[in-house]
Structures are given as C-alpha cells and as structure tokens.
Motif scaffolding. Structure first.
Motif, PDB file in Angstrom:
ATOM      1  N   MET A 124      13.117  -1.867  -2.086  1.00 51.27           N
ATOM      2  CA  MET A 124      13.271  -0.517  -1.450  1.00 51.27           C
ATOM      3  C   MET A 124      12.635   0.342  -0.364  1.00 51.27           C
ATOM      4  O   MET A 124      12.864   0.231   0.933  1.00 51.27           O
ATOM      5  N   SER A 125      11.159   0.315  -0.852  1.00 50.28           N
ATOM      6  CA  SER A 125      10.464   0.536   0.335  1.00 50.28           C
ATOM      7  C   SER A 125       9.810  -0.689   0.304  1.00 50.28           C
ATOM      8  O   SER A 125       9.288  -1.965  -0.052  1.00 50.28           O
ATOM      9  N   SER A 126       8.950  -0.203   1.942  1.00 51.25           N
ATOM     10  CA  SER A 126       9.007  -1.428   2.715  1.00 51.25           C
ATOM     11  C   SER A 126       7.269  -1.078   3.076  1.00 51.25           C
ATOM     12  O   SER A 126       6.782  -1.467   4.017  1.00 51.25           O
ATOM     13  N   LEU A 127       6.526  -0.770   2.193  1.00 50.33           N
ATOM     14  CA  LEU A 127       5.589  -0.073   1.995  1.00 50.33           C
ATOM     15  C   LEU A 127       4.633  -1.434   1.663  1.00 50.33           C
ATOM     16  O   LEU A 127       3.484  -1.329   2.727  1.00 50.33           O
ATOM     17  N   PHE A 128       5.113  -2.205   1.317  1.00 49.32           N
ATOM     18  CA  PHE A 128       4.278  -3.643   0.905  1.00 49.32           C
ATOM     19  C   PHE A 128       4.056  -4.558   1.838  1.00 49.32           C
ATOM     20  O   PHE A 128       3.083  -5.173   2.231  1.00 49.32           O
ATOM     21  N   LEU A 129       4.510  -4.025   3.448  1.00 47.81           N
ATOM     22  CA  LEU A 129       4.762  -4.842   4.714  1.00 47.81           C
ATOM     23  C   LEU A 129       3.944  -4.388   5.307  1.00 47.81           C
ATOM     24  O   LEU A 129       4.043  -3.048   5.140  1.00 47.81           O
ATOM     25  N   PRO A 130       3.278  -4.806   6.304  1.00 45.29           N
ATOM     26  CA  PRO A 130       1.641  -4.210   6.984  1.00 45.29           C
ATOM     27  C   PRO A 130       3.306  -3.991   8.042  1.00 45.29           C
ATOM     28  O   PRO A 130       3.975  -4.629   8.509  1.00 45.29           O
ATOM     29  N   ASN A 131       2.841  -3.016   9.248  1.00 49.03           N
ATOM     30  CA  ASN A 131       3.857  -1.752   9.951  1.00 49.03           C
ATOM     31  C   ASN A 131       2.861  -1.377  10.929  1.00 49.03           C
ATOM     32  O   ASN A 131       2.642   0.125  10.313  1.00 49.03           O
TER      33      ASN A 131
ATOM     34  N   LEU B 192      -7.415  -1.408  -2.126  1.00 49.29           N
ATOM     35  CA  LEU B 192      -6.304  -0.864  -1.615  1.00 49.29           C
ATOM     36  C   LEU B 192      -5.726   0.320  -2.038  1.00 49.29           C
ATOM     37  O   LEU B 192      -4.890   0.627  -1.273  1.00 49.29           O
ATOM     38  N   ASP B 193      -6.100   0.869  -2.986  1.00 51.23           N
ATOM     39  CA  ASP B 193      -6.044   2.340  -3.180  1.00 51.23           C
ATOM     40  C   ASP B 193      -6.943   3.091  -2.862  1.00 51.23           C
ATOM     41  O   ASP B 193      -8.115   3.238  -2.573  1.00 51.23           O
ATOM     42  N   LEU B 194      -6.154   3.979  -1.889  1.00 52.65           N
ATOM     43  CA  LEU B 194      -6.978   4.802  -0.789  1.00 52.65           C
ATOM     44  C   LEU B 194      -7.520   6.171  -1.482  1.00 52.65           C
ATOM     45  O   LEU B 194      -8.553   6.594  -1.076  1.00 52.65           O
ATOM     46  N   HIS B 195      -7.108   6.643  -2.725  1.00 55.65           N
ATOM     47  CA  HIS B 195      -7.684   7.720  -3.369  1.00 55.65           C
ATOM     48  C   HIS B 195      -7.914   7.201  -4.610  1.00 55.65           C
ATOM     49  O   HIS B 195      -9.145   7.613  -4.212  1.00 55.65           O
ATOM     50  N   SER B 196      -7.436   6.610  -5.644  1.00 59.94           N
ATOM     51  CA  SER B 196      -8.624   6.799  -6.325  1.00 59.94           C
ATOM     52  C   SER B 196     -10.392   5.284  -5.651  1.00 59.94           C
ATOM     53  O   SER B 196      -9.622   4.811  -5.127  1.00 59.94           O
ATOM     54  N   SER B 197     -11.294   5.714  -6.358  1.00 66.28           N
ATOM     55  CA  SER B 197     -12.127   5.024  -5.887  1.00 66.28           C
ATOM     56  C   SER B 197     -12.116   3.513  -7.239  1.00 66.28           C
ATOM     57  O   SER B 197     -11.651   3.666  -8.176  1.00 66.28           O
ATOM     58  N   ALA B 198     -12.138   2.472  -6.379  1.00 66.10           N
ATOM     59  CA  ALA B 198     -11.416   1.214  -7.034  1.00 66.10           C
ATOM     60  C   ALA B 198     -12.809   1.075  -8.370  1.00 66.10           C
ATOM     61  O   ALA B 198     -13.913   0.498  -7.899  1.00 66.10           O
TER      62      ALA B 198
ATOM     63  N   ILE C  91      -3.790  -6.218   3.511  1.00 64.28           N
ATOM     64  CA  ILE C  91      -2.752  -6.209   3.036  1.00 64.28           C
ATOM     65  C   ILE C  91      -1.735  -6.161   1.148  1.00 64.28           C
ATOM     66  O   ILE C  91      -2.604  -6.762   0.768  1.00 64.28           O
ATOM     67  N   ARG C  92      -1.315  -5.699   1.452  1.00 62.60           N
ATOM     68  CA  ARG C  92      -0.659  -5.979  -0.135  1.00 62.60           C
ATOM     69  C   ARG C  92      -0.446  -7.400  -0.316  1.00 62.60           C
ATOM     70  O   ARG C  92       0.891  -7.755  -0.081  1.00 62.60           O
TER      71      ARG C  92
END
Lengths: 581, 748
Positions: B1-8, B413-419, B382-383
């Motif tokens: 449903m979400s399109s967060l996986f697409l680059p925009n 890819l994770d913005l907040h947690s230090s990967a 990009i995911r």
C-alpha cells in the motif's frame, strides 16, 4: 501521543504584529511556553520557553507574500504550524493587521491531521476580523491597532501614496501613545481578551484530550474540529481479491451509507471475490471495488486470495512471530478450531474425506459466476446469511464431547509443513489427523493475514509467446546500435513497444482467422457458428491475459471460467507451462 | 500500500543563498525556471504507476510515447522540459494535483464532473491533467524501470550538464525572459530572505514549508572566531583537561587545520560572507512528507552542506564561486535565461554541482560531483532488499530481493538506528555484480591493475568474501568494507555463495510481468538454455516440495552454465534462495519422561532430607520454565474453549457462544513445546534437551550441541554449514536421527 494516536499539541500561541512593538505573543498555552510570562499571574508558568521566539519572529508574522498560506517551520526540536494572516484595511494603524495562531508540535511527529484545521482556523479568524475586528479589538490596548478617529477621514489619499503613508505611520506611532492614555478608561475590553485566551486554551485542551472540540464563538461561528488521520490511499484491487472484514461491519451500518456499500456488505465474508460479490449483490463491479477500497482505506477490511484446495501456501520469514508473539498463537487457536473440522458442516459423511476434497476443489475453484450449489452451501457456512442457522437443526447431536485443543506447537508444525509446491489438498491429506478439528480455511486466512504464510500464485506462461518474443531479438540486435551505450542488463530500454505491436499483430491475425473461419463455415448452422465465435473470443481474451502474465486466479475471474476449463483452453492453444511464485 | 519503497525525489529546485554584510543574496538556483506546482504535493509514486491503463490496445499508444520520451529523457533534463509545460500557473497545477493528491476522494473523481456549461472547461482541464499525469508517470517509470540504467550508464555519472542544457534551450519558449523575477511564485529577494534564518537557526536543520512545498537545508554560519568549521584545534583546546594525550593522535590533522587557519586569516578580509545556505525545495506527497524530507536531509542536504563548509574553510570556495556566479550573471544578463544558465554552469563548478545534483536527484540516480578535483558521491539509498514479504499490492522496484538473513539488508537504510551489521556473517556471503566489472573499476577511478581492481574482477557469485580475501590477498576487513561499498552504491547484491545444492524458488517478488521482455535478454545471455519462462517453470514446479537446483541440471557439464543462469535470475530478482531454519521441539513424551525422572529424584531426595519443602521448589521451577510462548501457562486456561458451528467469519474471537451439541475443546495437560532460545534454557528445559538426544550416536550428539545455540529459527542452516564448516551429510544425519525434535522451517 494522545489516546487516539494523534500527536499532541505541545503548545499553542497567538501572535500579532503590534504597530509599535512589532511581532508579539498575545497569548500562549501553556503559559510561558513561548515567551517569558509573569510568574505571579500563573503558578503553572513554564520557567524556560521552549525556544527562542525572537529568532522565528519573521516566520510567525512573515511578509505578506507568505500570508494566507499554511506555513510550518522547524525551531530546535519543534515544528511550528501556523497560518499567518494579513489584512489590509485603511482603518488599521499601519493600514494592515497581521496575526497568526500557531500550533507547536514535536518535530518528528506527524502533523498532517492538524494541518487542514490550522488552515481553516486561520481563515475563520480572518473572516471574523474582517467582519467585526474581533481579534484586533480584543487587545486591551486595541486602539493601538487603529488609526485615531480623526485620521480616518483622509484615508482616500493616504492609500494612493506610499510616501505619505509612511509619514503617516510614524505620525500614528506618536499619536498612539497619546491616544492610549486618553481612552484607556473609557472601555473595559477585558472579557473579549479573555475570550481569545480562553478559546486558545480550550482548543489546546480539547484537542489534546478528546481529539475534537466544539467551541461556539458567537451566534454564527464556532470552532468545530475533529482530528482525522491522513491515511495512505488504498491499493488498487483486482477482481479476484477476496475481502474479509476485520471489524463487525454489520453493526456499523448507518442509513446514510452508500447503497452499494449496504448491498454488498452481507457478501463480504472472506470467501467471495470482489467480482463475485458484485454479482451476488447485483451491484456494479466498479462501484463494488471502490466500496471495498474505501473499507480498506479505513482499515475495516483486509484482502485475501480466493480459497481453493489447489492453492499452495508457504511460510514467510515472519513465521517465527507465531512463536515469539505471545498472543498470536493463542489467537490462532481460538480462531481456527472447529468442532467438526473443515467439512463438518457439509451434509456428507466424514469417511468420504478424500472424495470430498475432489468435490470441494471443483466447487470452490472459481469465483466464477455460476457458483454451483455445493459451493454455495460451503460459503454459507461462515457467511452472515440467515441460512446458516437452519443447518444447525439438521444436525442434532446433543452429546458433548471433549476434544484436545490443537497445541501451539501443532499449529506451528502445520504452518511450517506447507511449502511452495504442496497444494492444500495434498497438505490436508498428509496432515488430516492433526486437522480433524481445525477449519482449514480459517487456518489459512489467519496465516495469510498475519503474514506468516503467503499464497504461492501460479502463472501460466505460454511457450509460444515467449518464442514469438524471441523473434524480437532480431529487432533488438538491429536496434543495438542506438542502445549500445546502454549496458547489457538494462531492462527498461528494451523496445517494449515492438513486442507489443507484435502482440497486437497477433491479435489482428486472430481476427483475420475468425473472419476466415466465418467465411468458410457459412454453411454451418447459426448456433454452431455463434458458439465457435464465442470460443474464439474467449481464446483471444485468454491470450491477452497470458501475455500480460497474470495468475490463474485473475484469469479465471476475468474469464468467468473455472480453472479446469481455462487449462483446457490453454492446452488447446499450444504449449504452456506454469510458474509459481 | 505504501509507496515508501519507491524512490520519489519530489525535488523542485536547488537554491544557493549567501549573506554578506550588505544583505542577503540569492546567488544561484537550478533549474532556471522551477515550477511550484501551486504549492501542491507530488502524487504518490504508486498512484502514478497505478493509473497505467490496463487495456492493451489503448496503452500501445502510450507505450510509443513512452519510448520516445525515454529516449529524450536522457538528453532533456526533465526539470526543464517536463516542468516548464505547466510553468504557466499555479491554478493549472492545482487542478492536476487535486485529483491525485492524497487520494481522499475516490468515489468522487469519476462522477464529479457534472454540469453542462462547465463540461468544455472540465474536459479541457481533464485533458491537461491527463497530459501532466502522463508526463509524471513517464518520469516515475523512467526512475523506477530505468533505475539500473543510471548506475550502469557509465557516461551518465560524468555527463556534463552543458550538453543537456543545449536541448533545454531549444525547448524553451520564453527566450525573452532573461531575468528571474519570481521563484516559486515569490520575489527573488523574498526567497533569499525566506531561506536566510537568524543565526540561532543556523548550523542545524532548517525547514520551512509553505503549503506543501518545503525549503530544506542546513544553513552554515561562520563561527565567532571567523572559522567555518569547529576545528579540532579549538575543540582539543576546549577539552584540554580531559584529552591532553589525544592531541598527539590528531596532531596531523590539527597541523593541517593550523595551516588552513592561516589561510583563512589571510582571506578573511576578502570574505564578507558570513552565512551560506544550500536549499533544496521539495514538494513531497502529504503522507510521506516526513519520510521524504528526512531521507533527503540525511543523505544529501546535510552531507553536501558539510562538504561545502569544508571547502569554504579550506579555500574560501563558496564565496569565490558565489562571486564568480554573480559576476557571470551580470556579464550574461543580456542572454536568454537558458543561455545564461548554460554559460554559468560551464564556468562555475559550484553551479555545475548544483545542476548535476538536481538532475541526478530528480532521476533518483547517484550524484557524482567534483569539487576541487575530488570526487564525491551522494545518493538516497533505494530499498531493494527485504527481509520480510511486503504487504501485497505494495509497489516495489523490479529486481527487489528477499532475504531475512542478508547482513547487507539494513545497510544504511535505517535513518534513525545506527545500522549495526552482522559483520561475522558477512564474510560468508558472496557478491553478484550488478554491473560490468570494468565499468565499476572505471567509475571508482581505481587503477587498472591495482589490488582493488583485481578484486572486483575476481568477484564471483560462487565465492564467499572470505575466500575472495584469500584469493586476492586483501585483508578481510578491507574486503568487507569494499563489499559494503559495492552494495551500498548499487553495484552488487549479496547472496550466499551459489551452489548446485542450494534450493531456489521463484521469488514472490519476481517481476513476472516483465517475463516476456526479459526473455529476450535471457536468450542473449544463455542461448543454449530453455527460454526464461520455461526455465522459471522448471525451477518452480517440482513435485511436493522445492528441490535443490541440481535436480534440473541435466549433467555435470551443464553445471556452470546453469549456475550462471541462476546468478542472472538472482540479479534480476526472479528467484530467491530458500533457506532452512531450525527449531527444537520438545515432545510430550520427552516431557513426561523427564517429569517421571524428576518425580523419582524428588522421592529419593525426600527420603534423604525430609526437612525441605519440595512443592514450592517445584512451583518455582515450572514458572521459570516457560521462557517460550508455546509452553502452556499453568495459571490460565482452566476454562475450556468452546465453539459453535457458526462463528462469524470476521476475526472477532468473542463471538463464540455455547450452543447445545457443541464440542468442547480443552487443553491437554502436556503438549509439545518449541523452545525459542535453547541456549539460555532453564534447568528443566536442559533436561528435556538432554532427553531428546538420549541414545543417539556420539557424533550426532556432538553436532547437536554444536548447533544447539542456532536452533532458534534465526540463523539459516545454509549459513551455518559454511560458518561452522559442517558437511551436508552430517547435517542430514542429524536431521534424520532427531527427526522428531529438530523442526526445520524453510523460508528465505
């Protein structure tokens, strides 16, 4: 976060542009959150403001270019959302009056539910100010905001010349202090000021506590706000998707509901596909689909696939959640148990399980419109239709038996024993002992909805089509010069169009064939001809679907044919194979 | 449903504003005439794609257009052409955005256009909207489908903007406009004022949004001491007390700082600038606002601002370039706008950088810019790797892979947690190059025969990193770092080393709608193999369960060919590896046996010391025992489950009512349990475990205890075999011997 999941307002403030003092905060909730407040007046005053107000002054009351628009900005770890308003009118001291009612949120939080309301409030205040100067007059020293009475006369010329206006502004500045002292005692404007402050206070408290507010301002205006989450748009649905309610939809019906919605509601049962629902409810397919999309948008419906015994399911990487999530397994136990197993409610002997599977397969293959009697029976087992109860009477076992509840480990074992190449039928017969008191359909539904298993879809692919595309290579090679710059594995620049044209040529050929067939078969009787034509049309439809690489569910639904017939047609049309993914 | 996986990227333009003591100035902006779209948000990526016409006959026309556009897109900067069409006014933009905004009004769109008098206007608007939507869709499609184009296109990264701007000039209709008065609907002066915050807001994230248009940046303000950066020197001085000894370690850099300090002091007088601000103007979709803003800031805006600050500190770069740009604008003020911009981007490296950034970001490509002869790269990752299956109907990039174990999964890819990547496992993975090795070597500007170049040439999907390290003679840490880079910069994909014994399935994310298209490519690469569709069919349709790939390999001679094909399919996301995960299951029988033994022991104990109270001990034991959820809690569940024949089909569990003639479900006293974490088992659980392997041959027991800690469903057997160096036969033996207890689960 407030109780309903909306981010809470950290602070609200109302700021105006004062003709002499510049941008200033008139009222703030909680007190002291924006600028230092008088501690003696309110004991709950915050000691230190959230941020330095001076540094954002220019964004709170910006230049007119930015006014009458929703303006948000970041300051330290907060986001300020406001709708600055600027009203030009000659009766104001500087020929204009500017104010902004701002909301302060945590920077990371989602403020979208508020944004529309902030805008609306700003517009309403603007209107109120324009009509009755409600805001400007609310100030204790509201005369500051206006030109002294005697200055009002020459407004016509003051408008025409900038130069003069500037001069006049300065004059006004002087006179304001003067008139201040004059009129101070003439009016007590206290109550009106209180009304803005209390209004802000009430909006702040109501929205944070109840996510809504209903505050009358005067006889004609009120601040009515209800927060709604902004949800992402629902996905596009296919005709073969099966909706299942996640809430009790029938209890929510209201006479104002869309008639199609009311009509299709009884058929949303986790068994019927959207297409079938539209047929059963005698509703337009497109409208039905949109209704379901609406329900998904509000998260009261989830989407499944058509349940068939020929389906394959396989565990996903989330299957460990079944063990780790403390409640999922017990929820599953509660949901899937059935006193009589999957087929108990059918008027058939249990001993015929195997044969039954075969029947079930045919009965539920489909989503075709001609749902035969038995599948209807099966469907009604769990649907809301009143028929269900009649069946209870049929079966008059009055004894009470105790059956061991399928253990969590067993359920896990059952889920993990599914795989990409095992049809439900095979799986059932392998595990029929364990499944004696489990409703398979519910078992699968639960697994799919919780994401611990997924439906392995099967796609028929025509070998003929792929070879015909392979001829396209010639074209690609020919065109390679143009594309040589592109790397070898670049998919997107391939000449799709050519292939498509090729397809459409195929269709043309098909059409020609039909024509040819028609001319040749003239001596045949009309009905034979008709059925022949029908068949050919079906084949064209099928080949189109095939070329788009759709799965069997979609094809069966689109063609309104059971899978068996589709398979027959495919075989007739040439070599084909199946990909399951 | 979400399109967060697409680059925009939803980028409208990039501005550079500087503050001097004479005031603020908007030095440069790109593109020359950005559009504000009426301050409306960009539609969601998936909406744009979903509007695709389903019908073949009608879409064939679109496709032709697509192709034309696709060809052009590389030369026309979509920024110029695409956007200028609707540059006319905000009203039109808003009409377009209205209907595909946040998708609240769905039922309305088809029926809303009533009213006969308006019909003509509406039709017109409709047409325009469709036109725009179409363009937008093409852009998105290009971004999404052509994703790999960008990265593989070697010339693309270094493409000079001047060539493309020539085209931009041709398509420009307003050649007369040679001075920019308005930007995003505001006066230019006002824009520069808007993006020039007071000092308190500087040196931290800056964000101002007007309706749905956001100005995002990291304004850099000069420090009190005239430095742009907080130098190590100053820092160490401040913390002298605590870090006296550390100074020596950073002496090298601080020496450099000192040098530049001197340089700074020299130039300070000719740098009246005290602040600069590189602003990205975006209009993200409403519901993705925070996500898009965050990712842009995190990956591009902040990094670029810091880079500029570094250069400014070092060589007064920003101010020099700003002066240059301003002079050039003066000089070329008689030329048309596009000519001006073309000339400026040719002459000023900062302007060129902005133009390149804009182009690359709006195409979701990797930004490669050169400042002072140093290459810098930025990208919004990009995911394309997923550990769990995204919900159905979610739009993904074709070629996305599924793997719950890949250590590269969360890479940056994770913005907040230090990967925190699982370094230990990484070395057992192999890489599949997404690109021709030679072009990668060229792109990273490695020397042709350097170690690194050789390493890249050596990468094979069947060799793990640890093996590559030994083969290439590189240090394993270096290899890891390098592998990370290749994956992060979209050059490679990590997989477990290919082996004919691995089990592959057609991925649930497989881009099957491309299957006929890709068939052509597949044929080119593997002319001797069956066509793609048949090949996939071979992989996916074995009887009863997925089998190792070698079952479809006809003979040993075909092995390499087939594995190459597997690598190709993995690269394109058609297949994914099925891995085996282990769980330890304690059966009823074991439990009962252990219980009996305990009982016996207790009796013996009781006989020995009579003083103890065994019941309380027992109580405690049973409480501790339930470390997992499948163990039945003793306190609950005395009430049997009951079920009537007609429970509602909704998911509500409370709807059960007791009817006459129902079957009662009761929980058994003992039932099978699956241990979640055998490594930290309680005393009782350990007894169970011991009971499970009782009477097995020693080698099985040894292997069992070796693997015990991994029997938590988290580590895959395939990885374990490489990691612990265990042969397949041994594992098979173990699984057969302990069939009842070791439960295997197969997923990706």
């Amino acid at each position: 976060m407030s109780s309903d999941g909306f981010t809470s307002i950290i602070s609200m403030f109302y700021a105006v542009f004062h003709p002499t003092e510049g941008t200033k905060v008139v009222c703030q909730v909680p007190s002291g959150s924006i600028v230092q407040a008088d501690k003696s007046k309110d004991s709950s005053t915050l000691a230190v403001p959230l941020f330095d107000f001076d540094s954002i002054k220019n964004y709170v009351i910006p230049k007119p270019a930015l006014c009458n628009k929703l303006v948000t900005f970041k300051i330290s770890s907060y986001r300020v959302v406001g709708f600055p308003v600027n009203i030009y009118a000659s009766h104001y001291a500087r020929n204009s009056f500017s104010f902004n009612l701002c909301f302060v949120f945590k920077y990371e939080d989602d403020t979208t539910p508020y944004e529309g309301h902030v805008k609306r409030l700003g517009r309403m205040f603007r209107a109120l100010e324009e009509q009755s100067q409600m805001l400007s007059k609310a100030d204790k020293n509201h005369e500051d905001f206006f030109k002294p009475q005697k200055e009002l006369e020459p407004k016509t010329w003051s408008k025409t010349s900038n130069y003069i206006r500037i001069i006049q502004d300065e004059d006004v500045g002087d006179e304001v202090t003067f008139s201040n002292q004059n009129i101070k005692h003439s009016e007590s404007s206290g109550p009106i000021l209180a009304s803005i402050e209390s209004l802000v206070q009430q909006i702040y408290q109501d929205l944070n506590n109840y996510s809504e507010c209903l505050i009358p301002i005067d006889s004609a205006n009120s601040v009515d706000i209800k927060l709604f989450p902004i949800l992402p748009p629902p996905p596009e649905l296919n005709a073969c998707d099966v909706p299942i309610a996640t809430v009790k939809l029938e209890t929510m019906v209201d006479p104002l509901w869309d008639p199609t919605m009311v009509r299709i509601l009884p058929f949303i049962n986790g068994i019927n596909s959207i297409k079938r629902i539209s047929i059963l409810a005698d509703a337009d397919f497109e409208l039905t689909r949109q209704c379901i999309q609406h329900l998904i948008h509000f998260r009261s419906v989830a989407v499944l696939d058509v349940f068939q015994f020929s389906n394959c399911y396989a565990p996903t990487s989330q299957i460990c959640n079944f063990l780790r999530d403390p409640i999922m397994a017990s929820e599953c136990q509660g949901y899937v148990i059935s006193s009589t197993g999957t087929f108990g409610n059918l008027p058939l002997q249990r001993s015929q399980d195997i044969g039954l599977n075969q029947d079930m397969e045919n009965a539920s293959t489909h989503s075709s419109l001609l749902g035969n009697e038995r599948s209807q029976m099966h469907d009604s087992q769990h649907s809301f239709s009143p028929k269900t109860n009649s069946y209870q009477n049929l079966k008059s076992i009055q004894k009470t038996t105790f059956v061991p509840l399928p253990s969590k480990a067993t359920l896990f074992y059952l889920y993990r024993s599914m795989n990409q190449n095992l049809t439900l039928r095979q799986w059932h017969s392998e595990n029929s002992k364990l499944l004696a008191h489990i409703d398979i359909r519910r078992f699968v539904t639960f697994g799919v909805l919780r994401g611990i298993i997924y439906r392995v879809r099967t796609y028929p692919v025509s070998n003929k089509t792929s070879t015909s595309i392979d001829f396209g290579t010639i074209y690609t090679n020919y065109n390679d010069g143009a594309h040589s710059r592109k790397p070898n594995y670049n998919v997107s620049v391939l000449p799709v169009t050519k292939n498509i044209r090729k397809f459409s040529n195929d269709f043309d050929d098909d059409d020609k064939l039909i024509e040819a067939a028609e001319t040749n078969d003239k001596f045949l009787d009309l009905t034979g001809l008709k059925s022949e034509r029908l068949r050919q049309q079906q084949e064209i439809k099928l080949s189109r679907l095939l070329k788009k690489c759709r799965d069997f569910d979609t094809i069966c639904t689109e063609m309104s044919l059971p899978r068996k017939e589709v398979v027959e047609m495919l075989t007739k049309m040439g070599d084909w194979s199946v990909i399951s993914s | 449903m979400s399109s967060l996986f697409l680059p925009n990227p939803c980028l409208l333009g990039i501005l550079l504003s500087v503050s001097t003591h004479d005031g603020n100035q908007l030095v440069f902006h790109y593109p020359p005439q950005p559009n504000e779209y009426g301050y409306r948000p960009t539609p969601l990526g998936n909406q744009v794609l979903n509007t695709e016409d389903d019908d073949y006959s009608s879409s064939s026309n679109d496709e032709i257009d697509d192709e034309l556009l696709d060809m052009n897109l590389y030369s026309i900067h979509n920024g110029d052409d695409d956007y200028s069409i609707s540059a006319g006014g905000s009203s039109r933009g808003s009409v377009g955005a209205e209907s595909n905004g946040s998708g609240v009004n769905m039922l309305g769109t088809s029926t809303s256009s009533g009213g006969k008098g308006l019909l003509g206007i509406l039709d017109e608007q409709d047409r325009k909207r469709k036109d725009k939507e179409h363009k937008r869709r093409n852009l998105m499609k290009n971004i999404i489908m052509g994703e790999q184009v960008g990265q593989t296109d070697t010339s693309g990264s270094n493409r000079s903007p001047s060539t493309s701007l020539v085209n931009g000039g041709v398509s420009d209709q307003e050649t007369a406009a040679c001075k920019v008065d308005k930007l995003f609907g505001f006066d230019v002066d006002f824009v520069s004022e808007l993006v020039t915050p007071p000092k308190q807001l500087c040196n931290s994230r800056f964000e101002v949004s007007v309706e749905d248009m956001a100005f995002l940046g990291l304004p850099i303000h000069v420090n009190e001491d005239g430095n742009w950066r907080v130098s190590n020197h100053a820092k160490s001085r401040r913390k002298k007390t605590s870090r006296k000894k550390k100074v020596s370690s950073s002496s090298e850099s601080s020496g450099e700082e000192n040098e530049s300090d001197h340089g700074e002091k020299l130039t300070k007088n000719d740098c009246p600038m005290y602040m600069f601000h590189l602003v990205f103007v975006m209009n993200p979709p409403v519901i993705e606002y925070n996500h898009r803003i965050d990712e842009m800031f995190h990956y591009i805006v902040s990094r670029m601002a810091l880079l500029l600050r570094y250069e400014q500190q070092k060589s007064n770069y920003v101010w020099n370039q700003s002066k240059l740009i301003l002079d050039l604008r003066e000089e070329f003020s008689s030329l048309s706008l596009n000519e001006q911009w073309k000339k400026i981007t040719e002459k000023s490296s900062l302007a060129r950088m902005m133009a390149q950034t804009f182009t690359a970001v709006s195409n979701s490509e990797i930004i490669n810019i050169e400042i002072n002869n140093k290459m810098r790269s930025f990208q919004i990752p990009i995911r394309t790797e997923f550990s769990s299956l995204p919900p159905r109907h979610t739009q993904l990039l074709p070629g996305s892979t599924l793997s719950s174990t890949s250590p590269f999964n969360s890479l940056g890819l994770d913005l907040h947690s230090s990967a925190q990547t699982d370094d230990d496992n990484m070395i057992h993975y192999a890489l599949i190059m997404l690109d021709d090795p030679e072009s990668v070597i060229r792109d990273i500007q490695a020397e042709r025969h350097s170690l690194i170049a050789n390493f890249i040439r050596m990468i094979k999907p069947s060799e793990s990193l640890s093996r590559l390290a030994t083969l290439s003679g590189l240090d394993i840490a270096e290899v890891k770092l390098f592998a990370n880079h290749l994956v992060y910069w979209r050059r490679a994909k990590a997989v477990l080393p290919l082996s004919p014994r691995n089990v592959y399935i057609v991925s649930p994310l497989a881009p099957l709608s491309n299957v006929y298209k890709d068939s052509v490519l597949f044929k080119q690469h593997f002319p001797n193999l069956p066509p793609l569709a048949n090949f996939l069919s071979l992989i996916s349709s074995s009887s009863s369960k997925p089998r190792p790939i070698n079952t479809i390999i006809p003979s040993k001679d075909h092995r390499d060919l087939y594995l190459d094909a597997v690598a190709w399919l993995l690269r394109h996301g058609y297949i994914t590896q099925l891995q085996t995960f282990l769980y330890l299951r304690i059966t009823k029988e074991v439990k009962i046996k252990v219980e009996e033994e305990l009982e016996m022991e207790r009796k013996n104990k009781k006989n020995k010391h009579d003083g103890d109270d065994p019941s309380s001990e027992d109580e405690e034991d049973s409480k501790v025992a339930s470390t997992d959820n499948t163990t039945k809690k003793r306190e609950q569940s005395s009430l049997p489950y009951s079920l009537s024949g007609s429970a509602g089909s909704d998911l509500n569990l409370e709807s059960q009512s007791i009817l006459p003639g129902t079957v009662y479900f009761e929980e058994e006293e003992e039932e099978d349990t699956i241990l979640l974490d055998p490594q930290s088992a309680t005393a009782q659980e350990r007894r169970w475990i011991a009971k499970c392997v009782e009477g097995q041959p020693l080698e099985v027991i040894n292997l069992f205890y070796k693997l015990l800690k991994y029997m938590n469903g988290k580590t895959s057997l395939e990885l374990l075999m490489v990691k612990e160096n265990i042969s397949r036969q041994d594992v098979r033996k173990l699984l057969v011997a302990l069939d009842k207890h070791v439960t295997t689960v197969r997923h990706w």
